[in-house]
Design a protein around this motif. Structure first.
Motif, PDB file in Angstrom:
ATOM      1  N   ALA A 147      31.200  21.094 -23.191  1.00 29.95           N
ATOM      2  CA  ALA A 147      29.496  21.166 -23.223  1.00 29.95           C
ATOM      3  C   ALA A 147      29.633  21.164 -21.110  1.00 29.95           C
ATOM      4  O   ALA A 147      27.773  20.994 -21.006  1.00 29.95           O
ATOM      5  N   LYS A 148      29.645  19.822 -21.234  1.00 29.32           N
ATOM      6  CA  LYS A 148      29.469  19.161 -19.419  1.00 29.32           C
ATOM      7  C   LYS A 148      30.369  20.093 -18.699  1.00 29.32           C
ATOM      8  O   LYS A 148      29.566  20.399 -17.555  1.00 29.32           O
ATOM      9  N   ALA A 149      31.424  20.715 -19.072  1.00 29.78           N
ATOM     10  CA  ALA A 149      31.772  21.977 -17.732  1.00 29.78           C
ATOM     11  C   ALA A 149      30.799  22.936 -17.460  1.00 29.78           C
ATOM     12  O   ALA A 149      30.119  23.512 -16.124  1.00 29.78           O
ATOM     13  N   LYS A 150      30.081  24.007 -19.015  1.00 28.99           N
ATOM     14  CA  LYS A 150      28.719  24.677 -18.758  1.00 28.99           C
ATOM     15  C   LYS A 150      27.488  24.212 -18.274  1.00 28.99           C
ATOM     16  O   LYS A 150      27.328  24.260 -16.850  1.00 28.99           O
ATOM     17  N   GLU A 151      27.171  22.651 -18.310  1.00 28.77           N
ATOM     18  CA  GLU A 151      25.638  21.809 -17.970  1.00 28.77           C
ATOM     19  C   GLU A 151      25.858  21.493 -16.324  1.00 28.77           C
ATOM     20  O   GLU A 151      25.451  21.947 -15.354  1.00 28.77           O
ATOM     21  N   ALA A 152      27.472  21.853 -16.024  1.00 32.81           N
ATOM     22  CA  ALA A 152      27.865  21.255 -14.443  1.00 32.81           C
ATOM     23  C   ALA A 152      27.445  22.899 -13.384  1.00 32.81           C
ATOM     24  O   ALA A 152      28.149  23.242 -12.363  1.00 32.81           O
ATOM     25  N   GLY A 153      27.494  24.345 -14.405  1.00 37.38           N
ATOM     26  CA  GLY A 153      27.454  25.661 -14.309  1.00 37.38           C
ATOM     27  C   GLY A 153      28.660  25.959 -13.921  1.00 37.38           C
ATOM     28  O   GLY A 153      28.904  27.400 -13.442  1.00 37.38           O
ATOM     29  N   ARG A 154      30.047  25.849 -14.163  1.00 37.89           N
ATOM     30  CA  ARG A 154      31.375  26.237 -14.864  1.00 37.89           C
ATOM     31  C   ARG A 154      31.314  27.749 -16.140  1.00 37.89           C
ATOM     32  O   ARG A 154      30.819  27.705 -17.186  1.00 37.89           O
ATOM     33  N   THR A 188      41.952  22.626 -24.782  1.00 33.41           N
ATOM     34  CA  THR A 188      42.213  22.944 -23.602  1.00 33.41           C
ATOM     35  C   THR A 188      40.915  23.497 -23.076  1.00 33.41           C
ATOM     36  O   THR A 188      40.439  24.321 -23.006  1.00 33.41           O
ATOM     37  N   VAL A 189      39.844  23.244 -21.948  1.00 36.26           N
ATOM     38  CA  VAL A 189      39.243  23.492 -21.057  1.00 36.26           C
ATOM     39  C   VAL A 189      39.452  24.190 -19.613  1.00 36.26           C
ATOM     40  O   VAL A 189      39.594  23.382 -18.207  1.00 36.26           O
ATOM     41  N   PHE A 190      39.424  25.249 -19.279  1.00 35.24           N
ATOM     42  CA  PHE A 190      39.632  25.487 -17.790  1.00 35.24           C
ATOM     43  C   PHE A 190      38.614  26.338 -16.798  1.00 35.24           C
ATOM     44  O   PHE A 190      37.794  26.836 -17.656  1.00 35.24           O
ATOM     45  N   ASP A 191      38.332  26.302 -15.731  1.00 37.17           N
ATOM     46  CA  ASP A 191      37.895  27.254 -14.924  1.00 37.17           C
ATOM     47  C   ASP A 191      38.312  28.636 -15.255  1.00 37.17           C
ATOM     48  O   ASP A 191      39.198  29.241 -14.715  1.00 37.17           O
ATOM     49  N   ALA A 192      37.208  29.800 -15.486  1.00 39.06           N
ATOM     50  CA  ALA A 192      37.342  30.919 -15.946  1.00 39.06           C
ATOM     51  C   ALA A 192      37.913  31.897 -14.313  1.00 39.06           C
ATOM     52  O   ALA A 192      38.700  32.460 -14.857  1.00 39.06           O
ATOM     53  N   ALA A 193      37.346  31.855 -13.770  1.00 37.80           N
ATOM     54  CA  ALA A 193      37.815  32.361 -12.074  1.00 37.80           C
ATOM     55  C   ALA A 193      38.921  31.587 -11.947  1.00 37.80           C
ATOM     56  O   ALA A 193      39.984  32.322 -11.034  1.00 37.80           O
ATOM     57  N   THR A 194      39.470  30.427 -11.501  1.00 38.19           N
ATOM     58  CA  THR A 194      40.462  29.613 -10.863  1.00 38.19           C
ATOM     59  C   THR A 194      41.124  29.143 -11.623  1.00 38.19           C
ATOM     60  O   THR A 194      42.101  29.271 -10.775  1.00 38.19           O
ATOM     61  N   GLY A 195      41.174  29.606 -12.684  1.00 39.80           N
ATOM     62  CA  GLY A 195      42.098  29.238 -13.330  1.00 39.80           C
ATOM     63  C   GLY A 195      42.936  27.129 -13.558  1.00 39.80           C
ATOM     64  O   GLY A 195      43.373  26.669 -14.534  1.00 39.80           O
ATOM     65  N   GLU A 241      46.245  27.160 -15.176  1.00 40.90           N
ATOM     66  CA  GLU A 241      46.596  27.451 -16.439  1.00 40.90           C
ATOM     67  C   GLU A 241      47.930  27.631 -16.272  1.00 40.90           C
ATOM     68  O   GLU A 241      48.680  27.825 -16.746  1.00 40.90           O
ATOM     69  N   ASP A 242      48.038  28.577 -15.038  1.00 41.03           N
ATOM     70  CA  ASP A 242      49.456  29.278 -14.847  1.00 41.03           C
ATOM     71  C   ASP A 242      50.762  28.548 -15.142  1.00 41.03           C
ATOM     72  O   ASP A 242      51.284  28.027 -15.277  1.00 41.03           O
TER      73      ASP A 242
END
Length: 470
Positions: free
Chosen positions: A369-376, A403-410, A439-440
């Motif tokens: 939730a916090k990641a999404k609130e931060a616009g990620r 686990t929660v990752f940035d979809a664009a950068t991993g 992620e990788d």
């Protein structure tokens, strides 16, 4: 004439004594001032003795469920006094260990109440004597104490803080725990395993509210299954203690108010910094709601005055205090001319949190939730304990790793766990965040088998839809 030092540390908790040791390692003439016990609250009345209590409760739980492992244990019972005595013995052993470390590192220990009187000046009051000390730098590491309910201060008899709850003279028959943060939930778990009927009241809409919502939901379900009553979105409006127990007026989320009786109450609604009567106001040290304002290295607005740990802004965790202590000591050494140290400011987003209830909870970084609130834009992976061979073999198949990752950068944004030994597992993700692994990097890492850590790999794979064992 005042005794003079390069550094005086006021307070010997996990921040203070670590700062003193690191300063001594760097060649600074160091003193530490302590009014009660070396090791502070964490070692004597917090982190360590509570884990000893929880370990006893865990063993007791396993003994009661021995049949599930093909074993027989009859006549199983708990001796509360012996459990508490073991916990106090653990605390005493570690207190003696800190005493040894002070001697080993040639750190002067001054017992008494310390107060700043001027920049670089401190007076210590001990019984009938006063000692004047002087230092080029002073670190304030005075910690914090439990916050009381304004309408029902703790009396140590029926209304307890964590300190009273660690040395009970009787097992509560019906226990009310007010607050579901780490302290409240750990004591709720301990007393529930020991046989008390436990009710937890949380003002917010879910327990352990700083954790990921999925973890909160899973823990509430698990604790309810264990026999606890969990009331979220609820508040205690009044407490009235008498010789036989406590009458509590509780307002539930539907707005209804009812009175219930309990044998004892634990109040776990936060902390108050120990910054009064230390002389900070005289020196003009800036504070916010009692907490000392500092920069990333621990400096206050007053030259030569530093602060670390629970008397400074959160998170209020022992390991954060220790890390701040090392950072401040190195920054002081650098200021005094040491060119071989290179302190780095603390990145609070990489500080893990652990709650030692049953099942355990651990996390680092942002919740979903916090990641999404931060616009990620995020992608998440989740793997259950039931899919792990080691967890099944241990008889501990309850829980999951998310686990929660940035979809664009991993980039790994956060990791959230609930289940057996997750307080040990979380450091793998913490190192990953500190090292800025993506992620990788986790996907290409080989995890040993059979271990619980394999679930960490599977959770990362799950974010790509590649989990193997589910």
């Amino acid at each position: 004439m005042a005794d003079s030092y390069d550094l005086i540390v006021l307070g010997s908790g996990p921040g203070g004594y670590v700062a003193a040791i690191r300063a001594a390692q760097l060649g600074l003439k160091t003193a530490i001032v302590e009014r009660e016990n070396l090791g502070g609250i964490c070692l004597n009345w917090g982190c360590i003795p509570t884990k000893a209590l929880l370990r006893s409760a865990e063993v007791f739980h396993q003994m009661q469920n021995a049949k599930a492992y093909g074993l027989a244990a009859t006549g199983v019972s708990a001796d509360l006094a012996a459990v508490v005595a073991r916990s106090r013995g653990v605390a005493k052993q570690l207190n003696q260990g800190v005493t040894h470390l002070m001697k080993k590192n040639k750190i002067a220990v001054v017992m008494g109440e310390g107060k700043l009187t001027a920049p670089g000046k401190l007076v210590v009051t001990a019984k009938d004597s006063k000692i004047d000390l002087a230092a080029k730098h002073i670190i304030v590491a005075t910690g914090a104490r439990a916050r009381d309910l304004p309408f029902a201060p703790a009396d140590g008899k029926r209304v307890w803080t964590y300190r009273h709850a660690m040395t009970p003279n009787e097992l509560p028959s019906e226990l009310l725990v007010i607050g579901s943060g780490a302290i409240g939930i750990e004591f709720a778990s301990f007393y529930n395993d020991m046989g008390s009927k436990v009710t937890v009241v949380e003002m917010l809409d879910r327990i352990v509210p700083v954790e990921d919502a999925d973890v909160s939901a899973f823990l509430e379900k698990s604790l309810t299954k264990q026999g606890m009553t969990i009331l979220t979105g609820a508040g205690v409006e009044a407490l009235k203690a008498d010789g036989k127990g406590v009458a509590a007026r509780i307002k539930t989320k539907d707005g209804k108010v009812a009175e219930q009786r309990f044998s004892h109450v634990i109040v776990a609604i936060g902390i108050v910094p120990n910054t009064e009567n230390v002389g900070l106001d005289t020196l003009g040290v800036k504070m916010d709601r009692g907490f000392i304002e500092i920069d990333p290295l621990g400096r206050t607005n007053v030259p030569g005055i530093w602060a670390i740990g629970d008397c400074a802004p959160g998170p209020w965790l022992a390991h954060k205090a220790s890390h701040e202590g090392v950072t401040a000591a190195e920054a002081i050494a650098q200021a005094l001319g040491n060119k071989d140290v290179h302190p780095h400011g603390l990145d609070k987003s990489n500080i893990p949190g652990c709650t030692y209830c049953h099942p355990q909870v651990a996390s680092v970084g942002l919740t979903e939730a916090k990641a999404k609130e931060a616009g990620r834009k995020v992608k998440t992976g989740m793997f259950p304990f039931i899919g792990n061979g080691k967890a099944i073999a241990l008889g501990e198949a309850e829980g999951f790793i998310k686990t929660v990752f940035d979809a664009a950068t991993g980039e790994l944004l956060g990791a959230h766990m609930i289940g057996a030994e997750v307080t040990e597992l979380i450091q793998g993700y913490t190192i990953g965040k500190q090292a800025e692994l993506v992620e990788d990097d986790f996907i290409r890492t080989v995890f040993p088998h059979p271990t619980l850590s394999e679930m960490m790999h599977e959770s990362v794979l799950g974010a790509e839809g590649r989990a193997i064992h589910i």
